[in-house]
Design a protein around this motif. Structure first.
Motif, PDB file in Angstrom:
ATOM      1  N   ASP A  18       2.873   7.044   3.370  1.00  0.00           N
ATOM      2  CA  ASP A  18       4.020   6.251   3.828  1.00  0.00           C
ATOM      3  C   ASP A  18       3.565   5.076   4.684  1.00  0.00           C
ATOM      4  O   ASP A  18       4.079   3.963   4.544  1.00  0.00           O
ATOM      5  N   LEU A  19       2.622   5.335   5.569  1.00  0.00           N
ATOM      6  CA  LEU A  19       2.090   4.254   6.405  1.00  0.00           C
ATOM      7  C   LEU A  19       1.421   3.182   5.546  1.00  0.00           C
ATOM      8  O   LEU A  19       1.618   1.982   5.766  1.00  0.00           O
ATOM      9  N   GLY A  20       0.626   3.612   4.576  1.00  0.00           N
ATOM     10  CA  GLY A  20      -0.046   2.656   3.710  1.00  0.00           C
ATOM     11  C   GLY A  20       0.932   1.858   2.865  1.00  0.00           C
ATOM     12  O   GLY A  20       0.789   0.641   2.718  1.00  0.00           O
ATOM     13  N   SER A  21       1.938   2.543   2.322  1.00  0.00           N
ATOM     14  CA  SER A  21       2.908   1.879   1.453  1.00  0.00           C
ATOM     15  C   SER A  21       3.693   0.798   2.187  1.00  0.00           C
ATOM     16  O   SER A  21       3.804  -0.339   1.725  1.00  0.00           O
ATOM     17  N   ASN A  33      -0.797  14.167   4.596  1.00  0.00           N
ATOM     18  CA  ASN A  33      -1.168  13.200   3.552  1.00  0.00           C
ATOM     19  C   ASN A  33       0.011  12.312   3.181  1.00  0.00           C
ATOM     20  O   ASN A  33      -0.155  11.107   2.958  1.00  0.00           O
ATOM     21  N   LEU A  34       1.205  12.903   3.121  1.00  0.00           N
ATOM     22  CA  LEU A  34       2.400  12.135   2.783  1.00  0.00           C
ATOM     23  C   LEU A  34       2.668  11.061   3.841  1.00  0.00           C
ATOM     24  O   LEU A  34       3.029   9.924   3.512  1.00  0.00           O
ATOM     25  N   GLU A  65       1.929   9.153  -3.641  1.00  0.00           N
ATOM     26  CA  GLU A  65       2.997   9.842  -2.922  1.00  0.00           C
ATOM     27  C   GLU A  65       3.840  10.698  -3.875  1.00  0.00           C
ATOM     28  O   GLU A  65       4.216  11.833  -3.539  1.00  0.00           O
ATOM     29  N   TYR A  66       4.124  10.169  -5.040  1.00  0.00           N
ATOM     30  CA  TYR A  66       4.933  10.927  -5.995  1.00  0.00           C
ATOM     31  C   TYR A  66       4.204  12.197  -6.444  1.00  0.00           C
ATOM     32  O   TYR A  66       4.811  13.272  -6.564  1.00  0.00           O
TER      33      TYR A  66
END
Length: 303
Positions: free
Chosen positions: A68-71, A63-64, A109-110
């Protein structure tokens, strides 16, 4: 321009005016983006395909990597295209979408990092209860809560930011649509409402930070009681990647938030934005794969 309804577009901040520097920026960001895309995609594929990695820790890591990819996909492609074509314009709806997705991925993410610290705490401090506390249903619920929380915060911040009348200018002094820079264009006191939302977000973020700190204090206390050096090394190998990612994430955000206004400048704001929006997604896959033998073995088999 009297209010936000008259704005059809915004102008983003360019990294450079000279064509050579624009192409250098495009090449640099393209390399970072492709490396991040490949690294996170490999982790996602390895976790999905290797049944030995079907555990809560790797489920959260998958999920992380998605976040990261989306961000990074929310900010870098637009900036690269702008540099390549010497173009600074982003539409009003495009800017709103960029704010929404960046806040969504960043917030989620956080909260995933917080959930992962809880997972490490249960695994090390209460190993006999790990199967009970971290079964598949509990993991799915925690993941869904993190995604839903990110979505809720993104909806609130985006809706409130773009409901504020904007009349000063349409120039966003950043390489992507960043909420603080958009609020600077406000010509009223409506931005105080957004400050209230930011205050709530910071408070919840601080609670998550305290939770992470307490979890690792308890983890390190438990590690000290492990008699064998090999056992301590194994625990550190499990925890250090997550701790490094949390430290990178939190330190860049704190630096961006607490930077004194007296030293603020467009160039410094640009550098700080790169630090918190580009560096963590790019380095996270490297950090997680350096000391994780299970993941490295799965990646070797995959490659």
């Amino acid at each position: 321009m009297s209010n936000h309804s008259s704005l059809n577009e915004f102008l983003l901040l360019a990294f450079a005016d000279r064509r050579e520097l624009q192409l250098l920026h495009f090449s640099l960001f393209l390399g970072i983006y492709l490396a991040t895309l490949v690294a996170n995609s490999l982790i996602i594929t390895a976790v999905a395909c290797d049944h030995r990695l079907h555990t809560p820790m790797y489920f959260f890591l998958l999920n992380l990597s998605l976040l990261d990819l989306g961000s990074i996909s929310t900010t870098l492609p637009t900036s690269m295209v702008n540099s390549l074509w010497n173009y600074r314009v982003i539409s009003y709806s495009g800017c709103a979408a960029q704010v929404f997705f960046f806040v969504f991925f960043f917030s989620a993410e956080y909260y995933f990092l917080t959930v992962m610290s809880y997972d490490r705490y249960i695994a090390i401090c209460r190993p006999l209860h790990y199967g009970t506390f971290m079964d598949s249903r509990a993991c799915v619920k925690m993941a869904a809560a993190a995604w839903a929380t990110g979505f809720l915060f993104a909806l609130l911040h985006t809706g409130n930011t773009f409901s504020i009348p904007l009349c000063k200018d349409n120039v966003v002094e950043q390489f992507f649509c960043e909420i603080p820079q958009i609020l600077k264009l406000s010509c009223s006191n409506f931005h105080l409402r957004e400050v209230g939302f930011i205050g709530v977000t910071v408070s919840l973020g601080f609670c998550c930070f305290i939770f992470i700190v307490v979890s690792y204090v308890l983890i390190f206390r438990a590690v000290r009681r492990i008699p064998s050096e090999q056992g301590r090394h194994k625990v550190f190998s499990m925890c250090l990647p997550h701790l490094a990612v949390v430290s990178l994430f939190v330190s860049t955000v704190i630096f961006a938030s607490l930077k004194p206004p007296s030293i603020s400048s467009p160039f410094l704001d640009l550098v700080v934005a790169v630090l918190y929006s580009v560096v963590p997604p790019a380095l996270n896959p490297l950090i997680y794969s350096l000391r994780n033998e299970e993941l490295k073995n799965a990646l070797r088999k995959l490659v």
